[in-house]
Scaffold this motif. Structure first.
Motif, PDB file in Angstrom:
ATOM      1  N   THR A  16       0.859  -1.175   0.000  1.00 56.66           N
ATOM      2  CA  THR A  16       0.000   0.000   0.000  1.00 56.66           C
ATOM      3  C   THR A  16       0.898   1.229   0.000  1.00 56.66           C
ATOM      4  OG1 THR A  16      -1.898   1.050   1.079  1.00 56.66           O
ATOM      5  CG2 THR A  16      -0.204   0.116   2.520  1.00 56.66           C
ATOM      6  N   CYS A  44      -3.329  -2.959  -2.223  1.00 58.13           N
ATOM      7  CA  CYS A  44      -4.530  -2.224  -1.816  1.00 58.13           C
ATOM      8  C   CYS A  44      -4.071  -0.814  -1.465  1.00 58.13           C
ATOM      9  CB  CYS A  44      -5.201  -2.888  -0.615  1.00 58.13           C
ATOM     10  SG  CYS A  44      -6.714  -2.067  -0.067  1.00 58.13           S
ATOM     11  N   ASP A  47      -6.752   5.438  -4.434  1.00 55.91           N
ATOM     12  CA  ASP A  47      -6.936   5.684  -5.861  1.00 55.91           C
ATOM     13  C   ASP A  47      -6.380   7.035  -6.303  1.00 55.91           C
ATOM     14  OD1 ASP A  47      -8.787   7.409  -4.766  1.00 55.91           O
ATOM     15  OD2 ASP A  47     -10.552   6.379  -5.576  1.00 55.91           O
ATOM     16  N   SER A  64     -15.153   2.743  -2.102  1.00 58.40           N
ATOM     17  CA  SER A  64     -15.166   1.931  -3.319  1.00 58.40           C
ATOM     18  C   SER A  64     -13.799   1.283  -3.500  1.00 58.40           C
ATOM     19  CB  SER A  64     -15.497   2.786  -4.543  1.00 58.40           C
ATOM     20  OG  SER A  64     -14.445   3.686  -4.826  1.00 58.40           O
ATOM     21  N   ALA A  65     -13.805   0.057  -3.983  1.00 58.41           N
ATOM     22  CA  ALA A  65     -12.574  -0.664  -4.290  1.00 58.41           C
ATOM     23  C   ALA A  65     -12.685  -1.188  -5.714  1.00 58.41           C
ATOM     24  CB  ALA A  65     -12.357  -1.807  -3.308  1.00 58.41           C
ATOM     25  N   LYS A  66     -11.851  -0.654  -6.593  1.00 64.13           N
ATOM     26  CA  LYS A  66     -11.897  -1.032  -8.006  1.00 64.13           C
ATOM     27  C   LYS A  66     -10.630  -1.781  -8.381  1.00 64.13           C
ATOM     28  CE  LYS A  66     -14.690   3.010  -9.249  1.00 64.13           C
ATOM     29  NZ  LYS A  66     -14.780   4.212 -10.101  1.00 64.13           N
ATOM     30  N   ARG A  67     -10.814  -2.839  -9.156  1.00 64.64           N
ATOM     31  CA  ARG A  67      -9.659  -3.616  -9.588  1.00 64.64           C
ATOM     32  C   ARG A  67      -8.726  -2.769 -10.431  1.00 64.64           C
ATOM     33  NH1 ARG A  67      -8.859  -8.939  -8.540  1.00 64.64           N
ATOM     34  NH2 ARG A  67     -10.663 -10.048  -7.683  1.00 64.64           N
ATOM     35  N   PHE A  76      -6.203  -3.535  -5.995  1.00 64.81           N
ATOM     36  CA  PHE A  76      -7.399  -2.716  -5.885  1.00 64.81           C
ATOM     37  C   PHE A  76      -7.013  -1.279  -5.581  1.00 64.81           C
ATOM     38  CE2 PHE A  76      -9.119  -6.919  -5.126  1.00 64.81           C
ATOM     39  CZ  PHE A  76     -10.382  -6.867  -5.724  1.00 64.81           C
ATOM     40  N   VAL A  78      -8.517   2.052  -3.943  1.00 61.91           N
ATOM     41  CA  VAL A  78      -9.553   2.288  -2.936  1.00 61.91           C
ATOM     42  C   VAL A  78      -9.732   3.792  -2.718  1.00 61.91           C
ATOM     43  CG1 VAL A  78     -10.189   1.895  -0.518  1.00 61.91           C
ATOM     44  CG2 VAL A  78      -9.040   0.089  -1.823  1.00 61.91           C
ATOM     45  N   CYS A  85      -6.824   1.745   3.569  1.00 62.95           N
ATOM     46  CA  CYS A  85      -6.368   0.698   2.652  1.00 62.95           C
ATOM     47  C   CYS A  85      -5.700  -0.447   3.399  1.00 62.95           C
ATOM     48  CB  CYS A  85      -5.405   1.297   1.627  1.00 62.95           C
ATOM     49  SG  CYS A  85      -6.168   2.457   0.481  1.00 62.95           S
ATOM     50  N   GLY A  89      -7.337  -4.081   3.408  1.00 61.19           N
ATOM     51  CA  GLY A  89      -6.526  -5.113   2.783  1.00 61.19           C
ATOM     52  C   GLY A  89      -6.209  -6.288   3.683  1.00 61.19           C
ATOM     53  N   LEU A  94     -11.464  -8.287   1.254  1.00 60.86           N
ATOM     54  CA  LEU A  94     -11.141  -7.825  -0.101  1.00 60.86           C
ATOM     55  C   LEU A  94     -10.485  -8.905  -0.943  1.00 60.86           C
ATOM     56  CD1 LEU A  94     -11.156  -5.298  -1.952  1.00 60.86           C
ATOM     57  CD2 LEU A  94      -8.830  -4.829  -1.135  1.00 60.86           C
TER      58      LEU A  94
END
Length: 313
Positions: A16, A44, A47, A64-67, A76, A78, A85, A89, A94
């Motif tokens: 992270t 993780c 973003d 929100s957690a997006k690939r 991800f 986040v 995070c 994580g 997750l």
């Protein structure tokens, strides 16, 4: 919950940071760990840039957690802070029940020594994992404008691989201490570093003041500006459009000085870093006071109680 023992011989590392998932420090570190072909790598990370948020957490709204597409890793992005995070994580929610064996936060652009540890989102992510019983490392590179370049971040990742491997070996042997996490700072001239050195947290601090401004500049600071240009006079350069402010006063942060006016003690993090060492500072989660202050405050409390009693008569 699934850990290294349940997935074979490969330990699970979770990466992270606070500079954001697209920051070069994180990407170079992940690349090196994946290329080592020894670990299962999870990511993780925020973003967007979340530098300087300390140990802030998100409480009232969902995240929100997006690939994210990072070769060789499950990743991800986040919409939270570094501490968010780290917490998400390691939760098992997750990564399909997988709990990492080691959490690594970084590599941050800019050192995190002395009092700056309080502000650091990088250190906070490692601290958050530590609070929940997981071994963790925070790694930062001492970026200096005019001297550093992006390739130095790759060298920093290479320089820290032996340390990461050593921690994993200690964890496998069940000899790694549980009472602290590690804050690691890599010197500017990483290609000629003097080796690893155990240090203690010092009192180094870049003093920040305020200046009034009359233009409203969009908050566009990222790892490219806020961290890489930290040596510039104003702290960063932003050429984005600005507009006058109609109501209220505007103030911006400016660098006043780069130390606290005191000579740094031997074996402190910033002093050793400037001498060219990769510093390793064991940290805990408790805020310790100076031992000499305790007797004073005990006496002060007794005096306060006596004064309160006499005043009520």
């Amino acid at each position: 919950m699934e850990g290294a023992a349940a997935i074979g011989s490969r330990p699970v590392l979770m990466i992270t940071n606070d500079d954001g998932i697209d920051a070069p420090g994180l990407r170079f570190l992940v690349d090196r760990l994946v290329a080592a072909d020894r670990y299962r790598v999870l990511v993780c990370a925020p973003d967007s840039d979340k530098s300087g948020v300390g140990h802030c957490i998100t409480w009232r709204r969902p995240l929100s957690a997006k690939r994210a597409d990072i070769m060789g890793a499950t990743a991800f992005a986040v919409s939270g802070t570094p501490a968010d995070c780290a917490s998400l994580g390691i939760s098992g929610k997750l990564f399909d029940g997988v709990i990492p064996d080691l959490v690594i936060s970084g590599i941050n652009i800019g050192c995190n020594c002395g009092y700056h540890i309080v502000y650091s989102g990088t250190v906070a992510a490692a601290r958050e994992a530590f609070l929940y019983g997981l071994p963790s490392l925070a790694i930062s590179y001492n970026w200096k404008g005019g001297k550093s370049n992006v390739n130095d971040m790759k060298l920093a990742a290479d320089a820290c691989l032996p340390l990461i491997n050593a921690v994993i070996n200690e964890l496998k042997a069940k000899t790694y201490p549980e009472g602290s996490f590690l804050n690691i700072d890599v010197p500017t001239d990483v290609g000629n570093h003097k080796g690893f050195k155990i240090t203690k947290q010092g009192k180094y601090m870049i003093r920040i003041g305020w200046e009034q401004t009359f233009l409203s500049t969009p908050a566009l600071e990222t790892y490219q500006t806020a961290n890489m240009d930290v040596d510039s006079k104003s702290g960063y350069t932003d050429n984005s459009p600005s507009t006058p402010v109609e109501d209220g006063l505007l103030f911006k942060r400016v660098i006043v000085s780069r130390d606290n006016g005191e000579e740094e003690e031997e074996d402190t993090d910033h002093k050793a870093l400037e001498e060219g060492y990769i510093t390793i500072t064991p940290l805990g989660a408790l805020s310790h006071t100076e031992v000499e202050a305790v007797p004073y405050f005990k006496g002060w409390l007794m005096h306060m109680a006596d004064h309160s009693t006499s005043s009520s008569l």
